[in-house]
Design an enzyme around this catalytic site. Sequence first.
Site, PDB file in Angstrom:
ATOM      1  N   GLY A 323       0.817  -1.209   0.000  1.00 56.70           N
ATOM      2  CA  GLY A 323       0.000   0.000   0.000  1.00 56.70           C
ATOM      3  C   GLY A 323       0.850   1.257   0.000  1.00 56.70           C
ATOM      4  O   GLY A 323       0.520   2.249  -0.657  1.00 56.70           O
ATOM      5  N   TRP A 326       2.263   1.623  -3.458  1.00 47.60           N
ATOM      6  CA  TRP A 326       1.232   2.047  -4.396  1.00 47.60           C
ATOM      7  C   TRP A 326       1.171   3.571  -4.472  1.00 47.60           C
ATOM      8  O   TRP A 326       0.946   4.130  -5.550  1.00 47.60           O
ATOM      9  CB  TRP A 326      -0.130   1.499  -3.954  1.00 47.60           C
ATOM     10  CG  TRP A 326      -1.271   1.957  -4.816  1.00 47.60           C
ATOM     11  CD1 TRP A 326      -1.721   1.376  -5.972  1.00 47.60           C
ATOM     12  CD2 TRP A 326      -2.116   3.101  -4.608  1.00 47.60           C
ATOM     13  NE1 TRP A 326      -2.786   2.089  -6.484  1.00 47.60           N
ATOM     14  CE2 TRP A 326      -3.045   3.146  -5.666  1.00 47.60           C
ATOM     15  CE3 TRP A 326      -2.174   4.079  -3.619  1.00 47.60           C
ATOM     16  CZ2 TRP A 326      -4.027   4.132  -5.759  1.00 47.60           C
ATOM     17  CZ3 TRP A 326      -3.147   5.073  -3.719  1.00 47.60           C
ATOM     18  CH2 TRP A 326      -4.053   5.088  -4.778  1.00 47.60           C
ATOM     19  N   HIS A 327       1.406   4.242  -3.346  1.00 47.15           N
ATOM     20  CA  HIS A 327       1.331   5.694  -3.345  1.00 47.15           C
ATOM     21  C   HIS A 327       2.495   6.342  -4.071  1.00 47.15           C
ATOM     22  O   HIS A 327       2.345   7.458  -4.598  1.00 47.15           O
ATOM     23  CB  HIS A 327       1.276   6.209  -1.904  1.00 47.15           C
ATOM     24  CG  HIS A 327      -0.073   6.086  -1.267  1.00 47.15           C
ATOM     25  ND1 HIS A 327      -0.468   4.950  -0.599  1.00 47.15           N
ATOM     26  CD2 HIS A 327      -1.119   6.941  -1.218  1.00 47.15           C
ATOM     27  CE1 HIS A 327      -1.705   5.118  -0.151  1.00 47.15           C
ATOM     28  NE2 HIS A 327      -2.122   6.306  -0.511  1.00 47.15           N
ATOM     29  N   GLY A 328       3.637   5.688  -4.093  1.00 43.91           N
ATOM     30  CA  GLY A 328       4.747   6.307  -4.799  1.00 43.91           C
ATOM     31  C   GLY A 328       6.015   5.495  -4.719  1.00 43.91           C
ATOM     32  O   GLY A 328       6.239   4.758  -3.756  1.00 43.91           O
ATOM     33  N   PHE A 464      -0.089  10.262  -7.458  1.00 49.39           N
ATOM     34  CA  PHE A 464      -0.087   8.838  -7.141  1.00 49.39           C
ATOM     35  C   PHE A 464      -0.719   8.012  -8.252  1.00 49.39           C
ATOM     36  O   PHE A 464      -0.620   6.817  -8.260  1.00 49.39           O
ATOM     37  CB  PHE A 464      -0.834   8.582  -5.828  1.00 49.39           C
ATOM     38  CG  PHE A 464      -0.312   9.413  -4.675  1.00 49.39           C
ATOM     39  CD1 PHE A 464       1.056   9.606  -4.515  1.00 49.39           C
ATOM     40  CD2 PHE A 464      -1.172  10.014  -3.787  1.00 49.39           C
ATOM     41  CE1 PHE A 464       1.538  10.381  -3.477  1.00 49.39           C
ATOM     42  CE2 PHE A 464      -0.693  10.790  -2.748  1.00 49.39           C
ATOM     43  CZ  PHE A 464       0.662  10.975  -2.596  1.00 49.39           C
TER      44      PHE A 464
END
Length: 464
Positions: A323, A326-328, A464
């Site tokens: 997770g 996933w954001h960066g 993102f």
Amino acid sequence: MTFSSYGFLLAFLPVVVVVYWLVPRGRARLVFLFLASCVFYGYWSWRFVPLLLVATLVAWVAGRLLVVSSTRRRRRAILCAAVFVNVSLLAYFKYRGFFLDSIDGALRLARANDSLPVLDVILPIGISFYTFTAISYAVDIYRGAIAPAKSIFHYYAWVTMFPYITAGPIIRYDHVGHQLEAADRQRFSWTLIGTGLFFLILGLAKKVLFADVMAPYVNELFAQPDDLALLTGWGAALGYTLQLYFDFSGYSDMAVGVAFMLGVRFPQNFNSPYKAVNVSEFWRRWHMTLSGWLRDYLYIPLGGSRGRQLLTVRNLFITFLLGGLWHGPAWTFVIWGLLWAAYLSVHSTLRARGWTPGSAWLNRLVTFACAVVAWVFFRAASVGDALGVLRAMLGLNGVVGGRLTLAPVFVALVVGGLVWVNAAPNTWQLKPTSSIRCAVLLGVLLGASILALGKPSAFLYFQF
């Protein structure tokens, strides 16, 4: 094109809404919605529209094949292929440079003379959202949770829908598919337009009148972490904590409002997360569509909280590590994810051992403090910068001093924001009415927001 721009608010959105309801009901309406979404997405870069269409087409083809495939082995192979294609595209465009840079850094630490070539890969906007959306479609059909879209027109009208294609929320087919399939029977309603304007205006006000005003102060503080002291360090952390909330919840409200104006109802994405009394509840309230996706497609398939506590902790760390990534593609996001995994693991372990929570207000304060610390890594440009801010927050650089100070306007915004997120109801708890008072209030907010627009400011989740 962003929601908080003159071009969107005064040209694109009014034209799309009017033409959408004028188009004859049925397939033509869905085709128009799809074309409008392509124009909206292509305004940023037309080069990536084919990527969007091809990447999401894979899931549609997989869905059709899953229905006609009878053997479990073949169905699993089809699903794996669809997931692999989408994950591979995401990995190439978003993480290739990160992994190569990490390997290059490891080589330098090992004093190797070799270095890997620098690759400049442009990140397609919204790729994290539409790949997750496409994956959920294929997985849900494989599980038998949904039936495939009635036609490719229904599918593309959903997967490319401009209210959420660039920055979420993550809308699954079972959220809106039945609504799109009923588009040929849907009639225009002023109630839909009024409710949509209500969400749109409140979301725009959050973005323009609060988040965008906070941004310059937060940027200045985070740009000079070594010059922060105790007060300015906490000012930076609290400022970003509030800026991010009002920015993304504002975007989510606007997305809900735009969808309402097109006759589509989106699920709630924020439920006053800073009122949570524990870290688990926080993630049931913050970015609810993402946390639901991670739970249903990653955490539960890994085993969830079934079995031994050690396995639960393992599943939490895997879920939030991914997770965070996933954001960066940065180590700051990795640490952010691992921090939340640690928080949730401690809470889960204490709960499994019969821990009983004490004061609700104390629990809310501890939960909020955990979130603030994690947001420091989420915002900082590097791990070193994040540690610099945390050192200041611990008072290691002194209580006051340094070259940075907190502007009175910024302090007022932080205090007002803290009161708002802890005391005010969320947008979904408010009921729009047709009263003169409500109309005047919305008119004032809209007018103030339009006047404050100036140069369009991208929403934080666009990155993102």
